[in-house]
Design a protein around this motif. Structure first.
Motif, PDB file in Angstrom:
ATOM      1  N   LEU A 177      12.391  49.115  33.814  1.00 15.35           N
ATOM      2  CA  LEU A 177      11.398  50.176  33.865  1.00 15.35           C
ATOM      3  C   LEU A 177      10.643  50.272  32.546  1.00 15.35           C
ATOM      4  O   LEU A 177       9.412  50.388  32.530  1.00 15.35           O
ATOM      5  CB  LEU A 177      12.065  51.518  34.193  1.00 15.35           C
ATOM      6  CG  LEU A 177      11.129  52.726  34.264  1.00 15.35           C
ATOM      7  CD1 LEU A 177      10.050  52.512  35.332  1.00 15.35           C
ATOM      8  CD2 LEU A 177      11.929  53.985  34.553  1.00 15.35           C
ATOM      9  N   ALA A 178      11.346  50.180  31.436  1.00 16.50           N
ATOM     10  CA  ALA A 178      10.701  50.237  30.115  1.00 16.50           C
ATOM     11  C   ALA A 178       9.738  49.073  29.942  1.00 16.50           C
ATOM     12  O   ALA A 178       8.629  49.246  29.416  1.00 16.50           O
ATOM     13  CB  ALA A 178      11.751  50.236  29.014  1.00 16.50           C
ATOM     14  N   ARG A 179      10.113  47.873  30.389  1.00  9.81           N
ATOM     15  CA  ARG A 179       9.222  46.712  30.290  1.00  9.81           C
ATOM     16  C   ARG A 179       7.981  46.901  31.155  1.00  9.81           C
ATOM     17  O   ARG A 179       6.866  46.594  30.746  1.00  9.81           O
ATOM     18  CB  ARG A 179       9.960  45.430  30.672  1.00  9.81           C
ATOM     19  CG  ARG A 179      10.768  44.829  29.534  1.00  9.81           C
ATOM     20  CD  ARG A 179      11.220  43.406  29.868  1.00  9.81           C
ATOM     21  NE  ARG A 179      12.245  43.367  30.907  1.00  9.81           N
ATOM     22  CZ  ARG A 179      13.548  43.595  30.702  1.00  9.81           C
ATOM     23  NH1 ARG A 179      13.975  43.880  29.485  1.00  9.81           N
ATOM     24  NH2 ARG A 179      14.409  43.540  31.678  1.00  9.81           N
ATOM     25  N   ALA A 212       5.717  49.447  29.484  1.00 14.43           N
ATOM     26  CA  ALA A 212       5.044  48.861  28.315  1.00 14.43           C
ATOM     27  C   ALA A 212       3.920  47.924  28.762  1.00 14.43           C
ATOM     28  O   ALA A 212       2.834  47.915  28.163  1.00 14.43           O
ATOM     29  CB  ALA A 212       6.049  48.119  27.442  1.00 14.43           C
ATOM     30  N   ALA A 213       4.156  47.157  29.821  1.00 25.04           N
ATOM     31  CA  ALA A 213       3.121  46.252  30.336  1.00 25.04           C
ATOM     32  C   ALA A 213       1.947  47.046  30.899  1.00 25.04           C
ATOM     33  O   ALA A 213       0.780  46.668  30.714  1.00 25.04           O
ATOM     34  CB  ALA A 213       3.709  45.334  31.404  1.00 25.04           C
ATOM     35  N   GLY A 215      -6.143  45.768  26.836  1.00 25.91           N
ATOM     36  CA  GLY A 215      -6.781  44.641  27.507  1.00 25.91           C
ATOM     37  C   GLY A 215      -5.844  43.609  28.094  1.00 25.91           C
ATOM     38  O   GLY A 215      -6.286  42.531  28.482  1.00 25.91           O
ATOM     39  N   ALA A 216      -4.561  43.913  28.197  1.00 28.35           N
ATOM     40  CA  ALA A 216      -3.608  42.959  28.780  1.00 28.35           C
ATOM     41  C   ALA A 216      -3.799  42.909  30.299  1.00 28.35           C
ATOM     42  O   ALA A 216      -4.415  43.789  30.898  1.00 28.35           O
ATOM     43  CB  ALA A 216      -2.176  43.367  28.436  1.00 28.35           C
ATOM     44  N   ALA A 217      -3.238  41.874  30.911  1.00 27.76           N
ATOM     45  CA  ALA A 217      -3.305  41.735  32.367  1.00 27.76           C
ATOM     46  C   ALA A 217      -2.444  42.818  33.017  1.00 27.76           C
ATOM     47  O   ALA A 217      -1.412  43.198  32.473  1.00 27.76           O
ATOM     48  CB  ALA A 217      -2.808  40.356  32.776  1.00 27.76           C
ATOM     49  N   PRO A 218      -2.872  43.315  34.187  1.00 31.53           N
ATOM     50  CA  PRO A 218      -2.059  44.310  34.883  1.00 31.53           C
ATOM     51  C   PRO A 218      -0.695  43.720  35.251  1.00 31.53           C
ATOM     52  O   PRO A 218      -0.597  42.555  35.636  1.00 31.53           O
ATOM     53  CB  PRO A 218      -2.855  44.635  36.147  1.00 31.53           C
ATOM     54  CG  PRO A 218      -4.250  44.201  35.844  1.00 31.53           C
ATOM     55  CD  PRO A 218      -4.122  43.054  34.877  1.00 31.53           C
ATOM     56  N   PRO A 219       0.361  44.500  35.133  1.00 39.11           N
ATOM     57  CA  PRO A 219       1.691  43.981  35.472  1.00 39.11           C
ATOM     58  C   PRO A 219       1.839  43.782  36.977  1.00 39.11           C
ATOM     59  O   PRO A 219       1.105  44.394  37.767  1.00 39.11           O
ATOM     60  CB  PRO A 219       2.643  45.069  34.960  1.00 39.11           C
ATOM     61  CG  PRO A 219       1.823  46.303  34.853  1.00 39.11           C
ATOM     62  CD  PRO A 219       0.407  45.861  34.637  1.00 39.11           C
ATOM     63  N   PRO A 220       2.768  42.943  37.383  1.00 42.14           N
ATOM     64  CA  PRO A 220       2.997  42.727  38.816  1.00 42.14           C
ATOM     65  C   PRO A 220       3.338  44.043  39.512  1.00 42.14           C
ATOM     66  O   PRO A 220       4.016  44.905  38.955  1.00 42.14           O
ATOM     67  CB  PRO A 220       4.202  41.776  38.862  1.00 42.14           C
ATOM     68  CG  PRO A 220       4.291  41.184  37.502  1.00 42.14           C
ATOM     69  CD  PRO A 220       3.675  42.162  36.556  1.00 42.14           C
ATOM     70  N   GLY A 221       2.810  44.187  40.722  1.00 41.62           N
ATOM     71  CA  GLY A 221       3.096  45.373  41.506  1.00 41.62           C
ATOM     72  C   GLY A 221       2.065  46.481  41.341  1.00 41.62           C
ATOM     73  O   GLY A 221       2.149  47.508  42.016  1.00 41.62           O
ATOM     74  N   PHE A 222       1.095  46.309  40.442  1.00 36.38           N
ATOM     75  CA  PHE A 222       0.045  47.303  40.247  1.00 36.38           C
ATOM     76  C   PHE A 222      -1.274  46.746  40.754  1.00 36.38           C
ATOM     77  O   PHE A 222      -1.565  45.569  40.589  1.00 36.38           O
ATOM     78  CB  PHE A 222      -0.089  47.673  38.767  1.00 36.38           C
ATOM     79  CG  PHE A 222       1.038  48.523  38.268  1.00 36.38           C
ATOM     80  CD1 PHE A 222       0.960  49.905  38.312  1.00 36.38           C
ATOM     81  CD2 PHE A 222       2.181  47.941  37.756  1.00 36.38           C
ATOM     82  CE1 PHE A 222       1.994  50.685  37.851  1.00 36.38           C
ATOM     83  CE2 PHE A 222       3.226  48.713  37.297  1.00 36.38           C
ATOM     84  CZ  PHE A 222       3.140  50.094  37.338  1.00 36.38           C
ATOM     85  N   ASP A 223      -2.078  47.619  41.336  1.00 36.49           N
ATOM     86  CA  ASP A 223      -3.386  47.246  41.848  1.00 36.49           C
ATOM     87  C   ASP A 223      -4.303  46.920  40.670  1.00 36.49           C
ATOM     88  O   ASP A 223      -4.619  47.808  39.870  1.00 36.49           O
ATOM     89  CB  ASP A 223      -3.960  48.401  42.670  1.00 36.49           C
ATOM     90  CG  ASP A 223      -5.395  48.149  43.108  1.00 36.49           C
ATOM     91  OD1 ASP A 223      -5.753  46.978  43.327  1.00 36.49           O
ATOM     92  OD2 ASP A 223      -6.150  49.137  43.216  1.00 36.49           O
TER      93      ASP A 223
END
Length: 153
Positions: free
Chosen positions: A6-8, A11-12, A20-28
């Motif tokens: 959950l913390a990772r 943070a993502a 400006g990072a890429a959206p984490p898996p599981g997010f639209d």
């Protein structure tokens, strides 16, 4: 999901929203980009409040200009974000005279340590720029503008 997972994920998500990072898996991805754009507009407004002359010098282009600069930078606070942007613009020769003056006033009043917070200057400081001298002594700041030359008739 474990606390570490959950913390990772959190943070993502934060990195995607403010750095400006890429959206984490599981997010639209569309929703994350929309939220990131809204946060950049809000941040631009906060920096404009702390740096009104800098923002006004860009007029309607302020939000776009600030957004391009800030898109991959996490916030360091409104005062520091404006300071860093103004210094970068000055280095590139893209800062207006009014913006230069606002930056000079901040630089004689405050100083930043690398990676640290702003601290009030205790010693006198002077900044000179095109036709303007900014001096700070004992916490008081004075701005002196050169008088335009008068033509003789």
């Amino acid at each position: 999901m474990s606390r570490e997972d959950l913390a990772r994920a959190q943070a993502a998500l934060v990195a995607a929203l403010v750095a400006g990072a890429a959206p984490p898996p599981g997010f639209d991805p569309t929703g994350v980009r929309a939220a990131a754009a809204a946060l950049l507009r809000k941040r631009a407004g906060e920096v404009a409040g702390a740096w009104p002359v800098l923002a006004a010098s860009f007029g309607s282009r302020w939000t776009v200009t600030f957004g391009r600069w800030a898109a991959t930078r996490p916030t360091r606070g409104s005062l520091r974000d404006g300071w860093d942007l103004a210094r970068q613009l000055r280095a590139g020769g893209a800062l207006s005279l009014a913006g230069l003056e606002e930056l000079a006033v901040r630089e004689v009043r405050w100083r930043y340590r690398p990676g640290g917070e702003a601290r009030r200057r205790r010693l006198p400081a002077v900044r000179r720029l095109r036709g303007v001298t900014v001096v700070q002594v004992l916490g008081r700041v004075r701005v002196r503008r050169a008088r335009p030359a008068r033509g003789r008739s």
